[in-house]
Design a protein around this motif. Structure first.
Motif, PDB file in Angstrom:
ATOM      1  N   ASP A  44       0.804  -1.143   0.084  1.00  0.00           N
ATOM      2  CA  ASP A  44      -0.309   0.081   0.019  1.00  0.00           C
ATOM      3  C   ASP A  44       0.780   1.272   0.096  1.00  0.00           C
ATOM      4  O   ASP A  44       0.420   2.319   0.263  1.00  0.00           O
ATOM      5  CB  ASP A  44      -0.926   0.111   1.502  1.00  0.00           C
ATOM      6  CG  ASP A  44      -0.286  -0.263   2.709  1.00  0.00           C
ATOM      7  OD1 ASP A  44       1.085  -0.600   2.417  1.00  0.00           O
ATOM      8  OD2 ASP A  44      -0.864   0.120   3.748  1.00  0.00           O
ATOM      9  N   ILE A  45       1.893   1.079  -0.657  1.00  0.00           N
ATOM     10  CA  ILE A  45       2.883   2.227  -0.493  1.00  0.00           C
ATOM     11  C   ILE A  45       2.364   3.525  -1.339  1.00  0.00           C
ATOM     12  O   ILE A  45       2.953   4.546  -0.841  1.00  0.00           O
ATOM     13  CB  ILE A  45       4.427   1.940  -0.886  1.00  0.00           C
ATOM     14  CG1 ILE A  45       5.558   2.868  -0.814  1.00  0.00           C
ATOM     15  CG2 ILE A  45       4.540   1.340  -2.366  1.00  0.00           C
ATOM     16  CD1 ILE A  45       6.862   2.436  -0.862  1.00  0.00           C
TER      17      ILE A  45
ATOM     18  N   CYS B 182       7.159  -4.444   9.005  1.00  0.00           N
ATOM     19  CA  CYS B 182       8.328  -3.880   9.647  1.00  0.00           C
ATOM     20  C   CYS B 182       7.788  -2.334  10.296  1.00  0.00           C
ATOM     21  O   CYS B 182       7.017  -1.656   9.412  1.00  0.00           O
ATOM     22  CB  CYS B 182       9.385  -3.936   9.114  1.00  0.00           C
ATOM     23  SG  CYS B 182      10.137  -5.499   8.581  1.00  0.00           S
ATOM     24  N   THR B 183       8.163  -1.954  11.228  1.00  0.00           N
ATOM     25  CA  THR B 183       7.940  -0.704  11.835  1.00  0.00           C
ATOM     26  C   THR B 183       9.337   0.064  11.971  1.00  0.00           C
ATOM     27  O   THR B 183      10.294  -0.564  11.702  1.00  0.00           O
ATOM     28  CB  THR B 183       7.094  -0.687  13.011  1.00  0.00           C
ATOM     29  OG1 THR B 183       8.108  -1.431  14.198  1.00  0.00           O
ATOM     30  CG2 THR B 183       5.860  -1.445  12.917  1.00  0.00           C
TER      31      THR B 183
ATOM     32  N   TYR C 293       1.337   3.649   4.979  1.00  0.00           N
ATOM     33  CA  TYR C 293       2.600   2.918   4.922  1.00  0.00           C
ATOM     34  C   TYR C 293       3.665   3.660   5.574  1.00  0.00           C
ATOM     35  O   TYR C 293       4.429   3.061   6.142  1.00  0.00           O
ATOM     36  CB  TYR C 293       2.781   2.742   3.449  1.00  0.00           C
ATOM     37  CG  TYR C 293       4.050   1.831   3.218  1.00  0.00           C
ATOM     38  CD1 TYR C 293       4.013   0.538   2.809  1.00  0.00           C
ATOM     39  CD2 TYR C 293       5.109   2.341   2.908  1.00  0.00           C
ATOM     40  CE1 TYR C 293       5.012  -0.181   2.601  1.00  0.00           C
ATOM     41  CE2 TYR C 293       6.331   1.745   2.657  1.00  0.00           C
ATOM     42  CZ  TYR C 293       6.434   0.253   2.565  1.00  0.00           C
ATOM     43  OH  TYR C 293       7.637  -0.288   2.209  1.00  0.00           O
ATOM     44  N   LEU C 294       3.529   4.878   5.143  1.00  0.00           N
ATOM     45  CA  LEU C 294       5.041   5.572   5.599  1.00  0.00           C
ATOM     46  C   LEU C 294       5.034   5.895   6.876  1.00  0.00           C
ATOM     47  O   LEU C 294       6.071   6.167   7.715  1.00  0.00           O
ATOM     48  CB  LEU C 294       5.487   6.726   4.526  1.00  0.00           C
ATOM     49  CG  LEU C 294       5.621   6.472   3.068  1.00  0.00           C
ATOM     50  CD1 LEU C 294       5.708   7.929   2.327  1.00  0.00           C
ATOM     51  CD2 LEU C 294       7.073   5.832   3.158  1.00  0.00           C
ATOM     52  N   GLU C 295       4.127   6.276   7.511  1.00  0.00           N
ATOM     53  CA  GLU C 295       3.716   6.577   9.026  1.00  0.00           C
ATOM     54  C   GLU C 295       4.389   5.188   9.810  1.00  0.00           C
ATOM     55  O   GLU C 295       5.100   5.408  10.760  1.00  0.00           O
ATOM     56  CB  GLU C 295       2.398   6.922   9.332  1.00  0.00           C
ATOM     57  CG  GLU C 295       1.998   8.110   8.884  1.00  0.00           C
ATOM     58  CD  GLU C 295       0.894   8.618   9.394  1.00  0.00           C
ATOM     59  OE1 GLU C 295      -0.084   7.795   9.788  1.00  0.00           O
ATOM     60  OE2 GLU C 295       0.754   9.804   9.681  1.00  0.00           O
ATOM     61  N   LYS C 296       4.018   3.995   9.280  1.00  0.00           N
ATOM     62  CA  LYS C 296       4.555   2.677  10.248  1.00  0.00           C
ATOM     63  C   LYS C 296       6.137   2.689  10.113  1.00  0.00           C
ATOM     64  O   LYS C 296       6.893   2.493  11.013  1.00  0.00           O
ATOM     65  CB  LYS C 296       3.934   1.633   9.378  1.00  0.00           C
ATOM     66  CG  LYS C 296       2.619   1.126  10.159  1.00  0.00           C
ATOM     67  CD  LYS C 296       2.330  -0.241   9.311  1.00  0.00           C
ATOM     68  CE  LYS C 296       2.119  -0.213   7.965  1.00  0.00           C
ATOM     69  NZ  LYS C 296       1.102  -1.293   7.597  1.00  0.00           N
ATOM     70  N   ALA C 297       6.647   3.451   8.901  1.00  0.00           N
ATOM     71  CA  ALA C 297       8.253   3.275   8.823  1.00  0.00           C
ATOM     72  C   ALA C 297       8.671   4.490   9.617  1.00  0.00           C
ATOM     73  O   ALA C 297       9.993   4.118  10.169  1.00  0.00           O
ATOM     74  CB  ALA C 297       8.471   3.318   7.274  1.00  0.00           C
TER      75      ALA C 297
END
Length: 440
Positions: free
Chosen positions: A58-59, A402-403, A434-438
């Motif tokens: 979902d990037i 992954c986070t 997606y990017l918030e999780k990263a």
């Protein structure tokens, strides 16, 4: 004035993720992109830039503004002396190849799919195989980036070097990539040779396979010892192909899809299917010759779920044997063929999965016959556990759990990337779920 559309549904190629952006834009100029960013700042909206939509995660999703770069797809300059090409970020590689052909140039390495944009390919860390070759982003010599406040940054080794080190695998999180300059090589032909082997043989002689062929990869057929070894190397031979509609489509696609669908009711069939198709389609030697981009790319016929992690090259044998042992110990966990194993040179791009180490990519797959989901979570979890244990890093475009905590352990330069991102986009305009999780 740039025109936006409401009610457009965005869906990725594999149809594993979709979203409804509030507004959907297809700008034709930098001024129009600037207008969208100005509107987003004014209304406090998020912005997601998309290309070919091939990422099986979902990037690319957002409920804010979506900018589709498909209309910014020109070749801007070809420098035949330096063998470099400058393109707009939205050009599909499939459209770039014939343009390069005209000038006797080619890209030295390509991923399996060419219906992807230049900016998307580098932004997600797309790779192929070849231990002397880096991920595709290593072919970038310069790029221009439009940041959240409307500034254009020219980035290269000699200008905005730190941003350049981050922006070659940008995840869409630093701004809008406008143009990219790629280092090419003289046009070349490849011979692809595939032949059967066993997992034991390949893992015991990995170094000699890597030395023998410039673009070496292999396919392992889970629930068996079977392996198909694939060599791709420069050649002067005329184009030739062993492709055959009956075997490639009637058997390799239609019959396979039907049998995989039946296996959703009888999971025990999967091991038999893997062995049967190896015997049917991969048990002999095959050769193809063609222009490089025609050998590198192939048609992905199946909708699929995939995971693809990069692990230190020296861990290849241990990781694959552990995956095999796990499947043997848990007969109810089924794995579709193939597990595709590729090799890539280390680099210095901050969020490249190959950052500072030569890597082995281990791609696992579960097809979706007739769009039906096959239970995969046990397989996914076991695979991820092994990948993490051997120091793996997930492919940014593929599904993973992954986070930020994981990425801080995996990437020595993660804090550096975060600092650059926060400086270029302090309000988080280019973030999504997606990017918030990263990053959080």
């Amino acid at each position: 004035m740039v025109h936006g559309y409401k009610g457009v549904k965005f869906q990725n190629w594999a149809r594993t993720y979709g979203c409804y952006p509030e507004m959907y834009y297809q700008p034709t100029s930098v001024e129009e992109i600037r207008e969208v960013l100005a509107l987003a700042r004014q209304q406090n909206k998020r912005v997601k830039v998309v290309g070919g939509g091939h990422s099986p995660s979902d990037i690319a999703c957002t409920d804010g503004f979506m900018i589709h770069m498909g209309k910014m797809n020109r070749v801007l300059k070809v420098d035949t002396e330096k063998k470099q090409v400058t393109v707009e970020a939205g050009i599909l590689l499939a459209d770039l190849h014939p343009q390069l052909d005209k000038h006797g140039l080619a890209l030295s390495n390509l991923g399996a799919v060419s219906d992807v944009t230049a900016a998307g390919v580098i932004g997600s860390g797309t790779h192929n195989t070849g231990i002397k070759h880096g991920i595709l982003a290593t072919q970038v010599v310069a790029l221009t980036l439009l940041t959240a406040d409307g500034t254009i940054l020219l980035c290269s080794e000699s200008s905005n070097a730190e941003v350049f080190q981050a922006a070659r695998v940008h995840l869409g999180s630093l701004g809008v990539v406008l143009t990219i300059t790629l280092q090419c090589v003289p046009q070349f032909y490849l011979q692809e040779t595939s032949f059967p082997s066993t997992l034991t043989e390949v893992l015991d002689n990995l170094d000699s396979h890597l030395k023998k062929s410039e673009y070496f990869r292999f396919l392992w057929f889970p629930h068996s010892e079977n392996v198909s070894v694939i060599y791709q190397d420069h050649t002067n031979k005329p184009p030739s192909s062993s492709a055959n509609w009956f075997w490639d489509y009637a058997v390799g696609f239609y019959l396979l899809e039907f049998l995989l669908w039946i296996s959703t009711f009888l999971p025990g069939l999967v091991g038999w299917i893997n062995r049967f198709f190896f015997w049917l389609l991969f048990n002999g030697k095959k050769e193809n010759c063609n222009r490089s981009h025609k050998i590198f790319t192939y048609e992905c016929r199946f909708k699929q779920h995939v995971q693809d992690w990069a692990i230190p090259r020296e861990k290849t044998k241990a990781a694959l044997l552990e995956l095999k042992a796990m499947l043997e110990a848990h007969p109810r966990v089924v794995a579709h063929y193939p597990v595709e194993v590729r090799f890539t040179r280390g680099d210095d791009i901050l969020l490249s999965p190959c950052f500072q180490r030569d890597s082995c990519y281990m791609n696992i797959i579960m097809y979706r016959p007739y769009g039906k989901d096959v239970p995969r979570l046990d397989y996914w979890l076991a695979y991820e556990t092994i990948m993490k244990k051997v120091g793996g890093r997930p492919h940014w475009a593929k599904a993973h759990n992954c986070t930020r905590k994981d990425f801080e352990k995996m990437y020595p330069a993660f804090p550096k990337f975060c600092a650059i991102r926060e400086k270029l986009d302090p309000s988080g305009m280019f973030l999504n779920a997606y990017l918030e999780k990263a990053f959080y």
